[in-house]
Design an enzyme around this catalytic site. Structure first.
Site, PDB file in Angstrom:
ATOM      1  N   THR A  97     -26.426  41.004  -4.036  1.00 25.68           N
ATOM      2  CA  THR A  97     -25.902  41.789  -2.916  1.00 25.68           C
ATOM      3  C   THR A  97     -26.024  41.029  -1.583  1.00 25.68           C
ATOM      4  O   THR A  97     -25.054  40.902  -0.831  1.00 25.68           O
ATOM      5  CB  THR A  97     -26.664  43.122  -2.828  1.00 25.68           C
ATOM      6  N   ILE A  98     -27.209  40.541  -1.293  1.00 27.51           N
ATOM      7  CA  ILE A  98     -27.429  39.838  -0.028  1.00 27.51           C
ATOM      8  C   ILE A  98     -26.938  38.389  -0.132  1.00 27.51           C
ATOM      9  O   ILE A  98     -26.259  37.880   0.770  1.00 27.51           O
ATOM     10  CB  ILE A  98     -28.924  39.886   0.372  1.00 27.51           C
ATOM     11  N   GLY A 121     -37.673  41.973   1.229  1.00 26.49           N
ATOM     12  CA  GLY A 121     -38.370  42.539   0.075  1.00 26.49           C
ATOM     13  C   GLY A 121     -39.689  41.846  -0.193  1.00 26.49           C
ATOM     14  O   GLY A 121     -40.515  42.335  -0.965  1.00 26.49           O
ATOM     15  N   SER A 170     -36.392  43.387   6.627  1.00 29.58           N
ATOM     16  CA  SER A 170     -35.507  44.221   5.811  1.00 29.58           C
ATOM     17  C   SER A 170     -34.389  44.855   6.642  1.00 29.58           C
ATOM     18  O   SER A 170     -34.393  44.798   7.874  1.00 29.58           O
ATOM     19  CB  SER A 170     -36.320  45.332   5.144  1.00 29.58           C
ATOM     20  N   CYS A 171     -33.473  45.482   5.946  1.00 31.90           N
ATOM     21  CA  CYS A 171     -32.326  46.129   6.602  1.00 31.90           C
ATOM     22  C   CYS A 171     -32.776  47.205   7.594  1.00 31.90           C
ATOM     23  O   CYS A 171     -32.307  47.250   8.734  1.00 31.90           O
ATOM     24  CB  CYS A 171     -31.399  46.729   5.547  1.00 31.90           C
ATOM     25  N   ASN A 172     -33.719  48.064   7.180  1.00 29.34           N
ATOM     26  CA  ASN A 172     -34.199  49.113   8.092  1.00 29.34           C
ATOM     27  C   ASN A 172     -34.959  48.513   9.265  1.00 29.34           C
ATOM     28  O   ASN A 172     -34.776  48.927  10.415  1.00 29.34           O
ATOM     29  CB  ASN A 172     -35.118  50.087   7.325  1.00 29.34           C
ATOM     30  N   HIS A 220     -42.627  51.010   7.312  1.00 24.86           N
ATOM     31  CA  HIS A 220     -41.566  50.402   8.130  1.00 24.86           C
ATOM     32  C   HIS A 220     -42.016  50.131   9.566  1.00 24.86           C
ATOM     33  O   HIS A 220     -41.593  49.155  10.173  1.00 24.86           O
ATOM     34  CB  HIS A 220     -40.319  51.291   8.116  1.00 24.86           C
ATOM     35  N   GLY A 221     -42.854  51.048  10.111  1.00 26.23           N
ATOM     36  CA  GLY A 221     -43.324  50.843  11.494  1.00 26.23           C
ATOM     37  C   GLY A 221     -44.090  49.540  11.644  1.00 26.23           C
ATOM     38  O   GLY A 221     -43.739  48.688  12.478  1.00 26.23           O
ATOM     39  N   HIS A 228     -28.055  53.610   5.297  1.00 24.55           N
ATOM     40  CA  HIS A 228     -29.250  54.345   5.719  1.00 24.55           C
ATOM     41  C   HIS A 228     -28.925  55.098   7.011  1.00 24.55           C
ATOM     42  O   HIS A 228     -28.123  54.619   7.834  1.00 24.55           O
ATOM     43  CB  HIS A 228     -30.390  53.391   6.065  1.00 24.55           C
ATOM     44  N   GLN A 255     -27.089  48.700   4.723  1.00 25.26           N
ATOM     45  CA  GLN A 255     -28.192  47.929   4.140  1.00 25.26           C
ATOM     46  C   GLN A 255     -27.733  46.619   3.539  1.00 25.26           C
ATOM     47  O   GLN A 255     -28.493  45.655   3.496  1.00 25.26           O
ATOM     48  CB  GLN A 255     -28.902  48.776   3.070  1.00 25.26           C
TER      49      GLN A 255
HETATM   50  P1  NAD Z   1     -29.811  41.783  -5.982  1.00 24.98           P
HETATM   51  O1  NAD Z   1     -30.517  42.219  -7.200  1.00 24.98           O
HETATM   52  O2  NAD Z   1     -28.512  42.392  -5.625  1.00 24.98           O
HETATM   53  O3  NAD Z   1     -29.578  40.209  -6.032  1.00 24.98           O
HETATM   54  C1  NAD Z   1     -30.584  39.313  -6.432  1.00 24.98           C
HETATM   55  C2  NAD Z   1     -29.940  38.154  -7.184  1.00 24.98           C
HETATM   56  O4  NAD Z   1     -30.955  37.203  -7.515  1.00 24.98           O
HETATM   57  C3  NAD Z   1     -29.282  38.590  -8.479  1.00 24.98           C
HETATM   58  O5  NAD Z   1     -28.022  37.951  -8.570  1.00 24.98           O
HETATM   59  C4  NAD Z   1     -30.246  38.086  -9.560  1.00 24.98           C
HETATM   60  O6  NAD Z   1     -29.588  37.750 -10.742  1.00 24.98           O
HETATM   61  C5  NAD Z   1     -30.792  36.838  -8.895  1.00 24.98           C
HETATM   62  N1  NAD Z   1     -32.086  36.394  -9.430  1.00 24.98           N
HETATM   63  C6  NAD Z   1     -32.925  37.037 -10.267  1.00 24.98           C
HETATM   64  N2  NAD Z   1     -33.986  36.243 -10.556  1.00 24.98           N
HETATM   65  C7  NAD Z   1     -33.810  35.094  -9.875  1.00 24.98           C
HETATM   66  C8  NAD Z   1     -34.542  33.878  -9.775  1.00 24.98           C
HETATM   67  N3  NAD Z   1     -35.695  33.703 -10.426  1.00 24.98           N
HETATM   68  N4  NAD Z   1     -34.056  32.894  -8.981  1.00 24.98           N
HETATM   69  C9  NAD Z   1     -32.905  33.059  -8.307  1.00 24.98           C
HETATM   70  N5  NAD Z   1     -32.150  34.168  -8.379  1.00 24.98           N
HETATM   71  C10 NAD Z   1     -32.607  35.178  -9.151  1.00 24.98           C
HETATM   72  O7  NAD Z   1     -30.867  41.930  -4.798  1.00 24.98           O
HETATM   73  P2  NAD Z   1     -30.537  42.101  -3.253  1.00 24.98           P
HETATM   74  O8  NAD Z   1     -30.291  43.524  -2.976  1.00 24.98           O
HETATM   75  O9  NAD Z   1     -29.528  41.081  -2.840  1.00 24.98           O
HETATM   76  O10 NAD Z   1     -31.957  41.775  -2.618  1.00 24.98           O
HETATM   77  C11 NAD Z   1     -32.378  40.430  -2.387  1.00 24.98           C
HETATM   78  C12 NAD Z   1     -33.472  40.444  -1.353  1.00 24.98           C
HETATM   79  O11 NAD Z   1     -32.925  40.970  -0.141  1.00 24.98           O
HETATM   80  C13 NAD Z   1     -34.686  41.338  -1.670  1.00 24.98           C
HETATM   81  O12 NAD Z   1     -35.829  40.778  -1.065  1.00 24.98           O
HETATM   82  C14 NAD Z   1     -34.334  42.633  -0.983  1.00 24.98           C
HETATM   83  O13 NAD Z   1     -35.466  43.418  -0.682  1.00 24.98           O
HETATM   84  C15 NAD Z   1     -33.678  42.109   0.276  1.00 24.98           C
HETATM   85  N6  NAD Z   1     -32.776  43.043   0.940  1.00 24.98           N
HETATM   86  C16 NAD Z   1     -31.939  43.828   0.210  1.00 24.98           C
HETATM   87  C17 NAD Z   1     -31.115  44.725   0.869  1.00 24.98           C
HETATM   88  C18 NAD Z   1     -30.200  45.643   0.120  1.00 24.98           C
HETATM   89  O14 NAD Z   1     -29.983  46.748   0.574  1.00 24.98           O
HETATM   90  N7  NAD Z   1     -29.624  45.254  -0.991  1.00 24.98           N
HETATM   91  C19 NAD Z   1     -31.117  44.787   2.255  1.00 24.98           C
HETATM   92  C20 NAD Z   1     -31.941  43.917   2.972  1.00 24.98           C
HETATM   93  C21 NAD Z   1     -32.778  43.052   2.298  1.00 24.98           C
END
Ligand code: NAD
Length: 337
Positions: A11-12, A110, A139-141, A194-195, A220, A301
């Site tokens: 996603t990110i 995360g 994080s996003c929040n 979060h705070g 959010h 997010q």
């Molecule tokens: P996600 O699950 O959508 O994507 C993670 C990707 O990493 C997947 O493609 C997965 O296959 C891959 N992956 C798994 N194991 C791996 C490894 N050992 N090495 C490399 N890649 C690997 O997760 P996300 O939502 O993109 O979240 C990623 C980070 O961003 C987390 O720390 C999360 O907390 C943070 N984050 C997420 C959001 C959100 O809302 N999605 C917002 C802000 C921050």
């Protein structure tokens, strides 16, 4: 050109990859996947070089007919900085791999704050992050709160901020997440973490948060109350927030009543993936009563941390000022509604 790799194309990661590719001073060297799924195939269609995140699984890509340019160590040897976008907790495990290759790294929210030399938000502590080898984009929040509270603190001083976070249950692709028929306190303890996380990028601001999870995937919602030291007018706060490049004050006339129409608007504007990189603050919700400010904002997010990652790359690798970096990022992406 700053050579960038993205480890974890989810996603990110996919959004950070696109944002990096759009910058005039950056080159996206490649992205990694753990398996040859639809995202791997789409990355190749977008013209990105794909690397196997886990070397032992490289053969799976070949079997699936998805060509790879190498494995993670090959990518790390070819870049100036790696952006870790792996799932929560995996970033901390990857840390030693980046260190072994002497590759500066950016982690996501995360991970715990101790994963990196400093936590990062472009609006609050870009300059303080200079000289770090590793950064954590909060994080996003936390990003949304830092962007909102920083200008209020600078203009009026914050005596106390109280924020209720109504969080999306999961991202649209996360079909297994929930709740599906409830709104649940998460965590049940108050205040939430979060705070304190805001204080990793904006120190000295007293902010308490309480968090719930709702059965939505879009955005959010934050219900905000800030007791200010100096009482501004409602109009002054509206102007202050409207001047922030990463805050969109939603005009009342737009008729946008929630996340559904916000996302629709983003898509109508041709935003990639319907992304909203800005905090979205309802203009008519901004109200000052005495020293108390109230407002509602939404945070996408999947998107708001993306421009922050781009700025974090420049904070690690260049002498550019925060203002220059933010302007360059905003211009290249089209941030600002
Ligand atoms: P996600 O699950 O959508 O994507 C993670 C990707 O990493 C997947 O493609 C997965 O296959 C891959 N992956 C798994 N194991 C791996 C490894 N050992 N090495 C490399 N890649 C690997 O997760 P996300 O939502 O993109 O979240 C990623 C980070 O961003 C987390 O720390 C999360 O907390 C943070 N984050 C997420 C959001 C959100 O809302 N999605 C917002 C802000 C921050």
């Amino acid at each position: 050109m700053i050579r960038v790799g993205v480890n974890g194309y989810g996603t990110i990661g996919k959004r950070v990859a696109d944002a990096v590719a759009a910058q005039p001073d950056m080159e996206l060297v490649g992205v990694t996947k753990t398996k040859p799924n639809y995202e791997a195939e789409a990355a190749i269609r977008r013209g990105y070089d794909l690397y196997a995140a886990i070397a032992e699984r490289a053969g799976e890509f070949e079997t699936a007919g998805v060509g790879i340019a190498g494995t993670l160590p090959d990518l790390l040897e070819s870049v100036d900085v790696v952006v870790d976008c792996a799932p929560s907790g995996i970033g901390a495990q990857n840390r030693s791999v980046y260190a072994a290759h002497d590759t500066p790294a950016i982690f996501q929210g995360g991970e715990g704050a101790d994963v990196a030399d400093a936590s990062f938000n472009a609006r609050t502590n870009f300059e303080a992050s200079r000289g770090a080898d590793t950064l954590r984009v909060v994080s996003c929040n936390t990003t949304g709160l830092a962007r909102l509270l920083a200008p209020l603190e600078a203009a009026y001083g914050i005596e106390k901020a109280r924020v209720t976070l109504v969080r999306r249950g999961g991202d649209p692709s996360e079909t297994g997440r929930g709740p599906i028929n409830d709104v649940v306190p998460d965590p049940t303890t108050v205040p939430s973490h979060h705070g304190p996380d805001v204080n990793t990028v904006l120190s000295g601001v007293d902010v308490d948060t309480a968090a719930l999870k709702a059965p939505v995937t879009t955005m959010h919602t934050h219900s905000v109350n800030v007791t200010l030291r100096e009482p501004p007018t409602t109009e002054a706060v509206r102007d202050l927030l409207a001047d922030e490049s990463r805050i969109f004050t939603i005009p009342e006339a737009a008729g946008i009543d929630g996340a559904g129409k916000l996302k629709e608007y983003a898509m109508d504007r041709g935003r990639p993936r319907g992304d909203l990189w800005e905090n979205c603050v309802w203009e008519e919700s901004i109200n000052v009563s005495g020293r108390d400010l109230y407002l509602f904002e939404n945070v996408h997010q999947e998107a708001d941390v993306v421009p922050e990652n781009v700025d974090a790359i420049r904070a690690l690798t260049t002498d550019l000022s925060a203002a220059e970096s933010v302007e360059r990022t905003n211009e290249a992406l089209g941030v600002g509604l």
